[in-house]
Design a protein around this motif. Structure first.
Motif, mmCIF file in Angstrom:
data_model
loop_
_atom_site.group_PDB
_atom_site.id
_atom_site.type_symbol
_atom_site.label_atom_id
_atom_site.label_comp_id
_atom_site.label_asym_id
_atom_site.label_seq_id
_atom_site.Cartn_x
_atom_site.Cartn_y
_atom_site.Cartn_z
ATOM 1 N N ALA A 74 -5.959 1.581 -1.514
ATOM 2 C CA ALA A 74 -4.829 2.345 -1.386
ATOM 3 C C ALA A 74 -3.716 2.002 -0.655
ATOM 4 O O ALA A 74 -2.329 1.693 -0.712
ATOM 5 N N ALA A 75 -4.023 1.262 0.680
ATOM 6 C CA ALA A 75 -3.271 0.751 1.710
ATOM 7 C C ALA A 75 -2.707 -0.437 1.173
ATOM 8 O O ALA A 75 -1.330 -0.707 1.219
ATOM 9 N N THR A 78 0.050 0.662 -1.694
ATOM 10 C CA THR A 78 1.016 1.173 -0.994
ATOM 11 C C THR A 78 1.934 0.133 -0.322
ATOM 12 O O THR A 78 3.384 0.186 -0.507
ATOM 13 N N THR A 79 1.509 -0.921 0.075
ATOM 14 C CA THR A 79 2.300 -1.961 0.786
ATOM 15 C C THR A 79 2.813 -2.862 -0.256
ATOM 16 O O THR A 79 4.147 -3.051 -0.180
ATOM 17 N N CYS A 81 3.820 -1.750 -3.075
ATOM 18 C CA CYS A 81 4.719 -1.009 -3.976
ATOM 19 C C CYS A 81 5.975 -0.560 -2.973
ATOM 20 O O CYS A 81 7.133 -0.551 -3.414
ATOM 21 N N ALA A 82 5.901 -0.365 -1.533
ATOM 22 C CA ALA A 82 6.872 -0.129 -0.575
ATOM 23 C C ALA A 82 7.314 -1.224 0.478
ATOM 24 O O ALA A 82 7.468 -1.123 1.525
#
Length: 207
Positions: A74-75, A78-79, A81-82
């Motif tokens: 998930a991290a 997230t990294t 995508c963002a």
């Protein structure tokens, strides 16, 4: 919140922020998605795997508990995508690495104590939990590990784990002790980066 729940929560949070550190470093090195996830997982769980093998917690939590893998993935996603936002942070890898350093120094030393090990070993394993994943990340990315350089890194983790272990030995409240130990470790690492504090560098004499 019980003491056990608190430390499990801190451990998962440490996995998440360390995985962001690993994923950001992997993206800076232009790895593909699989490579980003692998580096994120190694960064997040490498130190904990070493700790669990040392204290006899078999199989290690990072492999037996799906939450650790899920948090790392998930991290990493997230990294990815963002990444535009993460990249705008000042020194994103160093920031999240410092946060993970403090979290794992605390949870690693606490878990060693829970398995009945003595003060010295608990402090050492807290430090290893904190720095082990970063070493794995740097090796995978073909970089000299931070702990082998002159930066204050392992020593910051050692201070944090020492505060946690000695505080538990003195019976200090677990309501505030882990947070204090974590913040001291984090602050020491960040101030060392900001003000250029470092260990003495030994150079080979010239012929």
């Amino acid at each position: 919140m019980s003491v056990h729940t608190l430390f499990v929560t801190l451990d998962i949070l440490g996995v998440f922020v360390f995985a962001i550190s690993g994923a950001a470093a992997a993206l800076q090195n232009r790895l593909d998605l699989f490579g980003v996830v692998v580096v994120a997982f190694v960064t997040a769980c490498g130190g904990g795997l070493i700790r669990d093998l040392c204290i006899g917690a078999i199989p290690p939590a990072g492999l037996s508990n799906w939450i650790y893998l899920a948090a790392a993935i998930a991290a990493a996603l997230t990294t990815v995508c963002a990444y535009g936002f993460v990249e705008r942070l000042a020194y994103p890898v160093l920031l999240f690495d410092a946060a993970g350093l403090g979290l794992f120094a605390i949870t690693g030393s606490h878990k060693a104590l829970q398995y009945g090990h003595n003060t010295e070993l608990a402090i050492l394993l807290g430090m290893i939990t904190a720095v082990g994943g970063g070493v794995g990340r740097d090796v995978l990315l073909n970089r000299v590990p931070v702990i082998l350089q002159k930066e204050i890194y392992a020593s910051a983790a050692l201070v944090g784990s020492s505060i946690e272990v000695l505080g538990e030995g003195f019976g200090w409240s677990t309501t505030w002790l882990p947070w204090v130990a974590m913040l001291v470790c984090f602050a020491l690492r960040i101030m060392a980066l900001k003000y250029g504090w470092h260990m003495r560098w030994f150079a080979m004499p010239h012929d």
